[in-house]
Scaffold this active site. Structure first.
Site, short mmCIF file in Angstrom:
data_model
loop_
_atom_site.label_atom_id
_atom_site.label_comp_id
_atom_site.label_asym_id
_atom_site.label_seq_id
_atom_site.Cartn_x
_atom_site.Cartn_y
_atom_site.Cartn_z
N LYS A 36 0.71 -1.37 -0.11
CA LYS A 36 0.12 -0.07 0.04
C LYS A 36 0.87 1.34 -0.20
O LYS A 36 0.46 2.21 -0.88
CB LYS A 36 -0.77 -0.07 1.13
CG LYS A 36 -1.90 1.11 1.25
CD LYS A 36 -3.24 0.19 0.89
CE LYS A 36 -4.55 1.20 1.00
NZ LYS A 36 -5.67 0.40 0.95
N LYS A 71 -6.87 -7.37 -11.68
CA LYS A 71 -7.76 -7.60 -10.79
C LYS A 71 -9.06 -6.83 -10.46
O LYS A 71 -8.77 -5.25 -10.50
CB LYS A 71 -7.08 -8.00 -9.57
CG LYS A 71 -7.90 -8.29 -8.30
CD LYS A 71 -7.36 -8.50 -7.09
CE LYS A 71 -8.28 -8.71 -6.04
NZ LYS A 71 -7.66 -9.21 -4.61
N LYS A 115 -12.46 -1.35 -7.32
CA LYS A 115 -12.99 -0.33 -7.40
C LYS A 115 -12.10 1.06 -7.60
O LYS A 115 -12.18 1.96 -8.44
CB LYS A 115 -14.07 0.16 -6.09
CG LYS A 115 -15.18 0.62 -6.46
CD LYS A 115 -16.29 0.86 -5.37
CE LYS A 115 -17.42 1.44 -6.17
NZ LYS A 115 -18.40 1.20 -5.33
#
Ligand code: TRP
Length: 308
Positions: A119, A200, A203
């Site tokens: 991340k 993948k 959103k």
């Protein structure tokens, strides 16, 4: 007393309030939860506090997005008579346990967590990491262990968090008292659903098909999908294994799969028709879901504005 106790094992899952959920969420998590509610004592938590860990300054959408997730969970078939569906921030014990756990876990361990490192890299955060973001898996451990869940139904990407949860449970048990079971991971059968672009479905990448999309929207998104790049003309032979549309057929057209693969390979099947069929299969699959969702929305509106 004993006869009232539930002998089923307990599961807990968490979902971030990201707004309407997509078919990747459905395949990778929700469909499994609907099955599992018959066999397990089920808890499903919408984790609004987790959604603050990175976007702490974008709070205006959380209430609406939370409502959309609850509507999806109910419409997909989680039955409130069987499963407990709730909002994390309404149960302050999650935060209390998170605080206690935060004493037991070392900083170095959290910094080595692969989902954290990913991340930081993806969002290019480097020096800009909050204390809460680093502690994301500690809050997740609290979500799970506060209910002493035996298992957690998640996708593979959550495995590092489950490992941390078990470590925290062990550390607590050996330091204080044997309180928490070490929860196992219940992996879903189809962990990865591609978006039309082959990445993948997610959103944040904007390559998602919503469970609640109308048939026309589904058809348009499916039409935009990348298929085998070597199959240019309708009658060129194709390779289903590298086709995103075929990946959706595997999930939603399982009864016709062999024929689809064979006719694609032989060149009898064009991508246009193949996409129309995939879109129809997806739309049909979510037909009852769309209806149920509309009903729930109507009910909710009635509650908000009686008499309409
Ligand atoms: N980290 C999970 C995700 O991003 C969400 C989550 C929070 C969760 N708490 C949980 C999942 C507890 C399972 C159990 O999908």
């Amino acid at each position: 007393m004993l006869k009232h106790m539930n002998s089923k094992k307990r599961i807990l899952s968490g979902v971030q309030p990201t707004g309407k959920l997509h078919i990747g969420n459905y395949v990778g998590a929700l469909s499994n939860w609907v099955e599992l509610q018959h066999r397990y004592e089920s808890f499903h938590c919408v984790v609004d506090w987790h959604s603050l860990t990175v976007t702490y300054d974008q709070t205006d959408r959380i209430a609406d997005d939370t409502m959309e997730v609850f509507l999806d969970l109910l419409a997909v078939g989680l039955d409130p008579e069987k499963a407990t569906i709730f909002l994390q921030s309404m149960v302050p014990e999650h935060a209390e346990l998170h605080l206690l756990f935060s004493m037991l876990i070392m900083l170095g361990r959290l910094e080595r967590n692969p989902t954290f490192k990913e991340k930081v890299k993806d969002l290019d955060l480097r020096g800009e990491v909050s204390y809460g973001h680093l502690g994301y898996p500690v809050l997740q451990a609290a979500d799970i262990l506060v209910y002493r869940a035996h298992a957690v139904p998640v996708g593979e990407d959550q495995a590092p968090h489950l490992e941390l949860t078990r470590e925290i449970a062990r550390k607590f048990n050996t330091t204080y008292a044997d309180i928490f079971p070490e929860p196992e991971t219940l992996l879903t059968p189809f962990p990865r659903v591609p978006g039309p672009d082959g990445r993948k479905m997610s959103k944040s990448l904007g390559n998602h098909i919503l469970m609640s999309d109308e048939p026309d929207d589904i058809a348009a998104k499916v039409r935009s999908a990348i298929t085998d790049p070597k199959k240019i003309r309708k009658n060129d032979p194709g390779d289903p294994n590298i086709c995103n549309v075929y990946a959706w057929h595997v999930i939603f057209s399982s009864d016709k799969l062999e024929e689809i693969a064979a006719t694609c390979r032989s060149g009898e099947r064009g991508c246009v028709v193949c996409k129309q069929e995939a879109a129809a299969a997806i739309s049909d699959h979510f037909g009852p879901f769309r209806e149920k969702r509309m009903e729930l929305v109507r009910d909710a509106m009635g509650l908000l504005r009686p008499g309409i």
